[in-house]
Scaffold this active site. Structure first.
Site, PDB file in Angstrom:
ATOM      1  N   LYS A 191      15.640  -9.028  59.643  1.00  0.00           N
ATOM      2  CA  LYS A 191      15.494 -10.422  59.208  1.00  0.00           C
ATOM      3  C   LYS A 191      15.021 -11.256  60.391  1.00  0.00           C
ATOM      4  CE  LYS A 191      18.096 -14.280  57.251  1.00  0.00           C
ATOM      5  NZ  LYS A 191      19.373 -14.681  56.649  1.00  0.00           N
ATOM      6  N   GLU A 229      16.554  -2.047  64.609  1.00  0.00           N
ATOM      7  CA  GLU A 229      17.462  -2.734  63.678  1.00  0.00           C
ATOM      8  C   GLU A 229      17.699  -1.880  62.425  1.00  0.00           C
ATOM      9  OE1 GLU A 229      19.339  -5.221  63.590  1.00  0.00           O
ATOM     10  OE2 GLU A 229      18.682  -6.668  65.098  1.00  0.00           O
ATOM     11  N   LYS A 244      12.771  -9.121  55.698  1.00  0.00           N
ATOM     12  CA  LYS A 244      12.725 -10.522  55.279  1.00  0.00           C
ATOM     13  C   LYS A 244      12.178 -11.395  56.399  1.00  0.00           C
ATOM     14  CE  LYS A 244      15.822 -14.187  53.975  1.00  0.00           C
ATOM     15  NZ  LYS A 244      17.183 -14.633  53.984  1.00  0.00           N
TER      16      LYS A 244
HETATM   17  C1  PBG Z   1      21.421 -17.041  54.953  1.00  0.00           C
HETATM   18  C2  PBG Z   1      20.203 -16.742  54.187  1.00  0.00           C
HETATM   19  C3  PBG Z   1      18.928 -17.311  54.342  1.00  0.00           C
HETATM   20  C4  PBG Z   1      18.143 -16.817  53.325  1.00  0.00           C
HETATM   21  C5  PBG Z   1      18.927 -15.945  52.579  1.00  0.00           C
HETATM   22  N1  PBG Z   1      20.195 -15.891  53.146  1.00  0.00           N
HETATM   23  C6  PBG Z   1      18.354 -18.301  55.240  1.00  0.00           C
HETATM   24  C7  PBG Z   1      18.637 -18.418  56.654  1.00  0.00           C
HETATM   25  O1  PBG Z   1      18.798 -17.448  57.392  1.00  0.00           O
HETATM   26  O2  PBG Z   1      18.688 -19.587  57.037  1.00  0.00           O
HETATM   27  C8  PBG Z   1      16.709 -17.209  53.098  1.00  0.00           C
HETATM   28  C9  PBG Z   1      16.211 -17.167  51.728  1.00  0.00           C
HETATM   29  C10 PBG Z   1      14.960 -17.884  51.467  1.00  0.00           C
HETATM   30  O3  PBG Z   1      14.359 -18.573  52.318  1.00  0.00           O
HETATM   31  O4  PBG Z   1      14.521 -17.758  50.314  1.00  0.00           O
HETATM   32  N2  PBG Z   1      21.843 -16.169  55.922  1.00  0.00           N
HETATM   33 ZN    ZN Z   2      23.686 -17.025  57.077  1.00  0.00          ZN
END
Ligand code: PBG
Ligand code: ZN
Length: 321
Positions: A191, A229, A244
């Protein structure tokens, strides 16, 4: 002469040689569930996506089920926040209530929960803060509590999104020790610290009140590190590995697909959704075709599963074909 155009002549021959297909079986639809009553609020930067309370969410779920979308991913928006996000392991918290509600009314719908703290902490970071930084190992203790609480409520799968070191292992051990050895984990394995999360953070009010997430989410410059990771999550026992965001990270999706013998998921995030919606609203692109093409690119890159706010729209397009 070799002529590649021979196999492009008609739609039927194109169908026969088509390599990748998007199907409804690939899709997970995220849902925002807010504590309270009679809530159905539009998210300005995500046209078509709303925050629902449990008393208004049924028509959304009816549609998801009737479109044959296999799974939903739940995000909770609590009425109270604190330093540690203690509400995340309240057995009567909004996500726990939502799981029970959905599994009772729609027993076949597969319910995945996002396991993190940022929607629940007063500072908006993904766990416990100490000296202005995310405290990894102390947060893992709370992560285990949250996981067990979701499992007890009846979640079908849990998905840690905080990019903490050792999260998958902490959750696997907690689940195994409480009899939930059969409950799978989808790791948000790779991520990135991405500006594409902007609309989501508006939607769930989870922007950090100071600093950013660069000490725990990955640097968008890095590709080799993504393998490291993913490898850790694989070794810790993640059942599914996720990348992601998706669209700017198709190379990473392919790397994971080529190197790991696990299903690969990708998250087509809020900013990716918002860009298509905004350009379509201006009449600058053909929304349906751009949506299908960008999700297809994720399949072609190697994704087995796509988490997307477009899930319902894609399912409807596929039904027309
Ligand atoms: C939180 C989380 C995030 C998303 C999913 N879970 C955002 C972040 O890390 O601030 C992003 C989802 C999206 O942008 O559609 N940990
Ligand atoms: Zn979070």
């Amino acid at each position: 002469m070799n002529r590649t155009r021979r196999l492009r002549k008609t739609e039927n021959i194109r169908r026969l040689v088509r390599e990748n297909k998007l199907t409804v079986d690939d899709l997970i639809y995220p849902l925002f569930i807010e504590e309270g009553k009679n809530i159905e609020s539009e998210i300005e930067s995500m046209p078509g996506i709303k925050r629902y309370s449990l008393d208004t969410i049924s028509k959304e779920l009816d549609e998801v089920v009737s479109l044959n979308i296999p799974a939903v991913l739940l995000f909770g928006i609590p009425s109270k926040k604190d330093d540690e996000g203690t509400e995340t392991w309240n057995d009567n918290g909004i996500v726990q209530q939502a799981i029970r509600f959905i599994k009772k009314k729609y027993p076949n719908l597969y319910v995945i929960t996002d396991v993190c703290f940022c929607e629940y902490t007063s500072h908006g970071h993904c766990g416990i803060i100490h000296n202005n930084d995310l405290e990894n190992d102390a947060t893992l203790v709370n992560l285990a509590k949250q996981t067990i609480s979701h499992a007890k409520a009846g979640a079908d799968m849990v998905a840690p999104s905080g990019m903490l070191d050792g999260a998958v292992l902490a959750m696997r051990e907690a689940l195994d020790n409480t009899g939930f050895y059969d409950l799978p984990i989808m790791g948000y394995s790779v991520k990135y610290s991405s500006a594409y999360y902007g609309p989501f953070r508006d939607a769930v009010d989870s922007s950090p009140s100071f600093g950013d997430r660069r000490t725990y989410q990955m640097d968008p410059s890095n590709r080799d590190e993504a393998m490291r990771e993913a490898n850790f999550d694989d070794l810790e026992g993640a059942d599914i590995l996720m990348v992601k965001p998706a669209l700017s990270y198709l190379d990473i999706i392919r790397d994971l697909k080529n190197n790991f013998d696990r299903p690969i998921a990708c998250y087509n995030v809020s900013g990716e959704y918002a860009m298509i919606k905004a350009a379509a609203e201006k009449g600058w692109i053909d929304e349906e075709r751009v949506m299908m093409e960008s999700l297809l690119s994720m399949k072609r890159a190697g994704a087995d599963i796509i988490i997307t706010y477009f899930a319902k729209e894609v399912a409807k397009v596929l039904l027309k074909r």
